[in-house]
Design a protein around this motif. Sequence first.
Motif, short mmCIF file in Angstrom:
data_model
loop_
_atom_site.label_atom_id
_atom_site.label_comp_id
_atom_site.label_asym_id
_atom_site.label_seq_id
_atom_site.Cartn_x
_atom_site.Cartn_y
_atom_site.Cartn_z
N HIS A 47 -1.98 5.44 7.15
CA HIS A 47 -3.35 5.49 6.66
C HIS A 47 -4.02 6.83 6.95
O HIS A 47 -4.76 7.37 6.12
CB HIS A 47 -4.17 4.35 7.29
CG HIS A 47 -5.52 4.16 6.68
ND1 HIS A 47 -5.70 3.55 5.46
CD2 HIS A 47 -6.75 4.50 7.12
CE1 HIS A 47 -6.99 3.52 5.16
NE2 HIS A 47 -7.66 4.08 6.15
N GLN A 48 -3.78 7.38 8.14
CA GLN A 48 -4.32 8.69 8.50
C GLN A 48 -3.15 9.60 8.88
O GLN A 48 -2.81 9.74 10.05
CB GLN A 48 -5.32 8.58 9.65
CG GLN A 48 -6.53 7.75 9.27
CD GLN A 48 -7.68 7.89 10.24
OE1 GLN A 48 -7.99 8.98 10.70
NE2 GLN A 48 -8.33 6.79 10.55
N TRP A 62 0.82 -1.21 0.00
CA TRP A 62 0.00 0.00 0.00
C TRP A 62 0.86 1.27 0.00
O TRP A 62 0.56 2.22 -0.71
CB TRP A 62 -0.90 0.05 1.24
CG TRP A 62 -1.61 -1.21 1.59
CD1 TRP A 62 -1.55 -1.88 2.78
CD2 TRP A 62 -2.50 -1.98 0.76
NE1 TRP A 62 -2.33 -3.00 2.76
CE2 TRP A 62 -2.93 -3.09 1.54
CE3 TRP A 62 -2.98 -1.84 -0.53
CZ2 TRP A 62 -3.81 -4.05 1.05
CZ3 TRP A 62 -3.85 -2.80 -1.03
CH2 TRP A 62 -4.27 -3.87 -0.25
N GLU A 85 -6.73 5.95 -4.76
CA GLU A 85 -7.11 7.36 -4.70
C GLU A 85 -6.01 8.21 -4.06
O GLU A 85 -5.75 9.33 -4.49
CB GLU A 85 -8.41 7.51 -3.90
CG GLU A 85 -9.62 6.92 -4.61
CD GLU A 85 -10.88 7.01 -3.77
OE1 GLU A 85 -10.77 7.31 -2.55
OE2 GLU A 85 -11.97 6.77 -4.33
N ARG A 86 -5.34 7.66 -3.05
CA ARG A 86 -4.25 8.40 -2.40
C ARG A 86 -3.13 8.69 -3.38
O ARG A 86 -2.53 9.77 -3.35
CB ARG A 86 -3.73 7.60 -1.21
CG ARG A 86 -2.53 8.19 -0.50
CD ARG A 86 -2.78 9.60 -0.04
NE ARG A 86 -3.70 9.66 1.09
CZ ARG A 86 -4.06 10.80 1.68
NH1 ARG A 86 -3.61 11.96 1.26
NH2 ARG A 86 -4.91 10.79 2.70
N TYR A 110 -10.53 -4.02 0.73
CA TYR A 110 -11.12 -2.71 0.95
C TYR A 110 -10.10 -1.58 0.89
O TYR A 110 -10.47 -0.41 0.73
CB TYR A 110 -11.83 -2.68 2.30
CG TYR A 110 -10.93 -2.97 3.48
CD1 TYR A 110 -10.31 -1.95 4.19
CD2 TYR A 110 -10.70 -4.28 3.88
CE1 TYR A 110 -9.47 -2.21 5.26
CE2 TYR A 110 -9.87 -4.56 4.97
CZ TYR A 110 -9.26 -3.54 5.65
OH TYR A 110 -8.43 -3.81 6.70
N LEU A 111 -8.81 -1.90 1.01
CA LEU A 111 -7.77 -0.85 0.98
C LEU A 111 -7.32 -0.50 -0.44
O LEU A 111 -6.65 0.51 -0.64
CB LEU A 111 -6.56 -1.30 1.79
CG LEU A 111 -6.73 -1.31 3.31
CD1 LEU A 111 -5.46 -1.84 3.98
CD2 LEU A 111 -7.07 0.08 3.84
N ARG A 120 -8.94 0.54 -3.16
CA ARG A 120 -9.47 1.79 -3.67
C ARG A 120 -8.87 2.98 -2.92
O ARG A 120 -8.54 4.00 -3.53
CB ARG A 120 -10.99 1.81 -3.55
CG ARG A 120 -11.62 3.12 -4.04
CD ARG A 120 -13.13 3.08 -3.94
NE ARG A 120 -13.72 4.36 -4.33
CZ ARG A 120 -15.02 4.63 -4.29
NH1 ARG A 120 -15.87 3.70 -3.90
NH2 ARG A 120 -15.47 5.82 -4.66
N TYR A 121 -8.73 2.84 -1.59
CA TYR A 121 -8.20 3.94 -0.78
C TYR A 121 -6.81 4.35 -1.27
O TYR A 121 -6.54 5.54 -1.47
CB TYR A 121 -8.15 3.53 0.69
CG TYR A 121 -7.56 4.59 1.58
CD1 TYR A 121 -8.36 5.59 2.14
CD2 TYR A 121 -6.19 4.64 1.84
CE1 TYR A 121 -7.82 6.58 2.95
CE2 TYR A 121 -5.64 5.63 2.65
CZ TYR A 121 -6.46 6.59 3.20
OH TYR A 121 -5.92 7.57 3.98
N TYR A 122 -5.94 3.38 -1.46
CA TYR A 122 -4.57 3.72 -1.84
C TYR A 122 -4.43 4.07 -3.32
O TYR A 122 -3.49 4.78 -3.70
CB TYR A 122 -3.61 2.60 -1.42
CG TYR A 122 -3.30 2.69 0.05
CD1 TYR A 122 -2.41 3.65 0.54
CD2 TYR A 122 -3.96 1.89 0.98
CE1 TYR A 122 -2.16 3.78 1.90
CE2 TYR A 122 -3.71 2.00 2.34
CZ TYR A 122 -2.81 2.95 2.80
OH TYR A 122 -2.58 3.09 4.14
#
Length: 236
Positions: free
Chosen positions: A160-161, A16, A201-202, A194-195, A197-199
């Motif tokens: 992550h945050q 990630w 987009e990041r 689930y991660l 898409r998040y990464y």
Amino acid sequence: MKRLLVVSAHAADFVWRAGGAIALTVAQGGKALVVALSYGERGESGELWKEPGQTLERVKAIRHQEASRAAEILGADFLPLDLGDYPLRVDEGAQERLVEVLVDFAPDVLITHTPRDPFNPDHPVAYEVTERARQLATGSGVASAFRTVRPPEFLLFEPHQPELCGFMPDLFLDITPVWEKKLAAMQVFASQGYLQRYYAERAEHRANHARRISGWPDIARAEAFQRVLPQVVRSL
């Protein structure tokens, strides 16, 4: 040949947060090694634990397969230490093993987690053991009575945050040329789908930042890092 060492608390963290850096290093003729302190079998494999009759050993086997395949896609070697997670405990034997890895591999660049993460108890432990190993392996950059290596550039990858972990990026890496490899490596981890898409987009968000800073309009994907130590140069 540049040598990159990534120390990952769990089996998927390296993908990630530094998958692009790994793939880019290899694509440019370098060598990359990923050390996973644990498989993340207890706290990082939620999707796998939804299966009836699931066992700890089976989860670890799946995570090993996923991480090995992801590293292969990126072009890296994968070394699992299997220390367990939640909590991650690193005894003196494991600490010495990591020092040996640093000395034997002699990385030009070392990457790991941030020293603070209010949402994950294992990530700060990974930072602490990596920082100690770096100091022991380099002898703080001076002559020592034991075998040492030249101090590598030391970076933290993005948590992550980031705002809640004290992460202040001061290096953006253009990973556009190897984005498809990172994407393929992320897709291997069905245990944490689930991660993905998040990464993805990041990587677009950080590319936007990188374009504004550099003026390079062709940056489509980027990863963010924070330096632990000052950069030493011979000219500006």
